[in-house]
Write an enzyme that holds these catalytic residues in place. Structure first.
Site, short mmCIF file in Angstrom:
data_model
loop_
_atom_site.label_atom_id
_atom_site.label_comp_id
_atom_site.label_asym_id
_atom_site.label_seq_id
_atom_site.Cartn_x
_atom_site.Cartn_y
_atom_site.Cartn_z
N TYR A 1 0.87 -1.18 0.00
CA TYR A 1 0.00 0.00 0.00
C TYR A 1 0.91 1.23 0.00
O TYR A 1 2.08 1.14 -0.39
CB TYR A 1 -0.95 -0.07 1.22
CG TYR A 1 -2.15 0.80 1.06
CD1 TYR A 1 -3.08 0.56 0.05
CD2 TYR A 1 -2.37 1.89 1.90
CE1 TYR A 1 -4.19 1.38 -0.11
CE2 TYR A 1 -3.48 2.71 1.76
CZ TYR A 1 -4.39 2.46 0.74
OH TYR A 1 -5.48 3.27 0.59
N LYS B 1 -19.91 -20.49 -10.02
CA LYS B 1 -19.14 -20.43 -11.26
C LYS B 1 -17.69 -20.01 -10.96
O LYS B 1 -16.74 -20.57 -11.52
CB LYS B 1 -19.80 -19.42 -12.20
CG LYS B 1 -19.27 -19.43 -13.60
CD LYS B 1 -20.03 -20.40 -14.46
CE LYS B 1 -19.51 -20.41 -15.88
NZ LYS B 1 -20.31 -21.26 -16.75
#
Lengths: 580, 580
Positions: free
Chosen positions: A198, A253
């Site tokens: 970060y 999925k």
């Protein structure tokens, strides 16, 4: 001492010792004598049992159906539904049971105790396997027309659906609800890690991508990330149930992408049914993903949505409901024709169902070599003929014919493909087809013609269905994970027709090969033929074969950003497949 | 034998034995004699070394700066940049080095060899720590105005930035590019598992959600899933670099959600700068997520975007750039006022910077009790006064004042909050403030006034910055992960003002408590006071305190769908914090 409760229990071997101890502590030891009835058929269940000593018999209506020894789990269905003592258990010799109240497990599940969650998963899995086994047993005995057997089959069907439905809900709610978790793929434990993951270090990859957009494949998850996107307008066979209710399917999925191709997939359920606005939303999401898998979007909008998104985006866009079935059915067709020795240019093909899957599959068959004039589509209104006045996408494949009904169309046809409704193809219709008829009856769970009925009607039929319990399952999972894997690894800008054809040919070729240990499938006696036209979904070789072929086609047709060395790439995938 | 190379190497203890063997096999043993120069300062580096026997000294310009013994890693910076032999190493006694060519490591990294990837991660982390240590050492010696020291500080600054930049890029590209991975949270290994995770079992949760939309919290990941959404118009301090280039920051933000609150977060980079269209897109994504964290969206659009999305969506929407800083600065303010004994209704506050963070922070201070008329905002054009003709969001806080410059405004002020640019607040300005001035200089990495300069100027200043290397860091990570955790666990419909206030008060209260072992922070000598106004980012107690307070406020104000038992919930979070 407590550990020994599970020591012979095969179903529980996956549980860590400390979790076994937690579960064992919930129960009490009960001793029994020969002839004692341990579970009464028809009673309500508040416990399940682990047999720790002695042998017992399982009885249905007084008939012994099984015998079990130490380590067996009994009455586990009570965890999922109380009204499920469907058989009796009687002791054959002196022994002991460890008796665990289901309420105690449920209590711990609510408290998110890992041991209880794992136990539920283990027993759910066991129950699904047992129901499957029982189903197969009953099916095998159903040869004759014994009315008692038919009734018991029907009763079992009802029970099975109820139990699976209860378990499906519990499975989704277990522990952390849903099926996906997002984790860091890099070390992020310390402040030093976070200062590169970060701010401030993260500014560097941002600037590098800003200067050269394709660097996003180097510095972000994009290159292994698929967006599974729906608007919920045609979910499974459930219809337009909306975006929110579609989420379990889309998460599922994503799970399949991970399980079969080690791709990361994230599901987006978008509450927008207007095609133009939906297209704008999907296109705006381009920078997030490496590829887009459109899913469960109703026709005819799905055609325009896929076409426009593909045109506007620089990443692969693939509507699996259309192409998945087409690509695998195509492979099955090529192999079936090879077996019966019919040239593809000469066959007559009839489709039942002209929705997204049927229409696109028909079109794809033409790409594979079926003559346009040898193809007839039918839908609920009968044959799609020129002049019927559909005024939509169907015009493209409307037939120049006098035939009007499915029965008329299939007469003398070589191939029937059903993506429509149960029992549409009658035995009479099947009899009217040409020699060695090829029948792909893909309606799920009840095909256009029952597998056994078809084989009883004609012994020369070559049959495929969408079901896992018959030979030749046409299951999309054989294609989409690997097509995306190949396309993403090549950093492709699209999934074009040559890439789809490459997938079809790779799938067809694999079924013609011997099933080696590398495949890692349970069935090792598979030999290319009428009962094995299509590779099994769990065949590990699919990854290197299909993805390799797709990536090569991407490079060959100039849509790949990255030129992979084919041999290197296949080896890498072979290694990956063995670790999955 | 080979294993022993690493046996005393602390930095490499995390590597599994087989990976240590892979790395060790790349290198060769080199023996040395006392006085031998092992690394020459200023030379180019093609290897790094593990000291296996004997002691060595590290020299800078001929001066010994450190001494090292067996297990030490030397020259590791060469892995990240070849021109980095910034010090010499000379043997103090007979000994040996294991010498590993960097090219060999890089080669294995390209082949995605886990051992090489972990070694790079380990050495990158070590390098960041060493650079940090060196920076701290230099800072401590910088008390006087020794020009040589200032120069060497500057040179080191350049080197450090170059090395961190090189490492940041390598870190992001290492192994699987990017920082996120999506995994299945349930067992999905077998066909039985997939039959409930996907078709046919998955239809059950779909139907349940269709019948009762809130069941999506029970059956999908939604309830622990945050969307981190940007359009890339104001990324870090880099400006409008676009959606694609923003992805590394957004993935990093998702990593922080996981690291600090065990929440799953997924980043979406949306290529749409028109606010109305962006709002439509975000709102359409509602069914996907349990909450939306807007990020790095430029002002003034960010205000409208957050307001409209909040209004239209039934889940929390929170623009962290606005509220994160406000909530933590608010906590710091309350604690600072407590220390100096000034009532909040009486203080005069001046803001430098009136963008998203500054404006919202100012507004929030009014909510906390600062009088509207005691507040002055300034921006690049000076004081935001009534009649300046801004004609935008600034009108709301435009001051009724004759003051026109920052210098005029801060005279006699009690509080200065800077979210603007480096060195805006001069020592003269600071001197002009009231007794015990509170200065929050949050520009990063260079604050509005340097921490040491401020303390040299006035000993009575209470100072906070955005930097981790000074006391009182105002770091958003103290708030947003926990606010979302509380809001999501309560299944809140929004994050309202009482929830933000609850977070501020919980953060402020925690800093006033003794730092116990439960906190798990490195600094155990922290005592509430001028140098400890705000909890440390790695304080593990933040989770239960802040999330607990936020969830309670959600229930109290009627936006929670789920009423959590406060004591139970806190205990659950305390347990979770200890396992993270």
């Amino acid at each position: 001492m407590e550990r020994s409760v599970f020591s012979e229990c095969e179903a529980c071997q996956g549980l860590p010792a400390e979790e076994q101890a937690v579960i064992a502590a919930l129960g009490t030891e009960v001793h029994f004598t020969p002839g004692e009835v341990l579970i009464e058929e028809g009673s309500r269940g508040g416990s399940f049992f682990i047999l720790t000593a002695g042998r017992v018999e399982v009885l249905k209506a007084g008939q012994r159906v099984a015998e079990m020894g130490p380590g067996a789990i009994l009455g586990e269905m009570a965890l999922f539904n109380e009204d499920v003592r469907t058989s009796a258990v009687r002791a054959l010799e002196p022994g002991a049971l460890h008796c665990i109240p289901t309420a105690a497990i449920h209590q711990l599940v609510l408290q998110e105790e890992p041991a209880a969650i794992h136990m539920m998963e283990t027993l759910g899995r066991l129950m699904v396997r047992r129901l499957q086994q029982r189903d197969t047993d009953l099916l095998q005995r159903l040869g004759g027309d014994d009315p008692a057997l038919v009734r018991s089959m029907e009763e079992f069907g009802v029970l099975r659906r109820r139990l699976l439905s209860d378990w499906a809900l519990k499975y989704h709610a277990l522990g952390k609800p849903g099926k996906l978790e997002i984790v860091a793929s890099k070390s992020v434990g310390t402040a030093a890690d976070l200062s590169v993951a970060y701010s401030p270090g993260v500014a560097e990859p941002c600037l590098a991508i800003h200067a050269e957009p394709d660097r996003s494949y180097d510095y972000t998850s994009r290159g292994h990330l698929v967006g599974v996107i729906t608007n919920g307008t045609a979910v499974l066979g459930l219809g337009n149930i909306g975006a929110a209710a579609a989420k379990p399917v889309m998460e599922g999925k994503a799970v399949l992408f991970k399980r079969f191709a080690d791709l990361d997939a994230f599901d987006l359920e978008i509450a927008e049914t207007d095609p133009a606005r939906f297209i704008d939303i999907v296109c705006a999401l381009g920078p997030t993903f490496g590829g887009i898998n459109l899913e469960d979007i109703r026709s005819p909008e799905c055609f325009e949505i896929e076409r426009e998104c593909s045109r506007r985006m620089e990443i692969p866009v693939f509507h699996d409901d259309q192409h998945g079935t087409a690509i695998i059915a195509g492979a099955g067709l090529l192999n079936a024709l090879e077996l019966v020795g019919k040239p593809i240019e000469e066959i007559r093909v009839v489709f039942s169902g002209a929705g997204a899957a049927g229409f696109t599959c028909a079109r794809y068959f033409v790409t594979l070599g079926v003559r346009r004039e040898n193809l007839i589509l039918t839908d609920v209104r009968g044959v799609v003929y020129q002049g019927r006045g559909d005024g939509n996408y169907l015009e493209e494949l409307a037939a120049d014919t006098e035939l009007r009904t499915l029965a008329e169309a299939v007469r003398g046809a070589d191939v029937f493909v059903g993506v429509s409704a149960p029992n549409i193809l009658t035995p009479d219709m099947l009899r009217s087809m040409s020699a060695d008829p090829i029948v792909f009856a893909l309606a799920n769970p009840t095909p256009e013609i029952d597998y056994r009925v078809a084989l009883q009607t004609r012994r020369d039929v070559l049959m495929a269905t969408g079901r896992s319990d018959y030979p030749n399952q046409i299951n999309n999972v054989i294609a989409f994970p690997y097509i995306f894997r190949g396309a993403l690894d090549a950093r492709a800008r699209s999934i074009n027709e040559p890439m789809k054809l490459a997938a079809t040919h790779a799938i067809a070729a694999l079924a013609r090969e011997p099933v080696t240990a590398e495949a890692g499938v349970e069935e090792t006696d598979l030999v290319f033929g009428r009962e094995y036209l299509i590779p099994k979904p769990f065949d590990r070789r699919l990854l290197s074969r299909v993805s390799g072929a797709v990536a090569e086609a991407a490079t060959r047709t100039g849509v790949a950003r990255l030129a992979l060395d084919p041999a290197d790439y296949r080896r890498r995938l072979e290694r990956l497949a063995q670790t999955m």
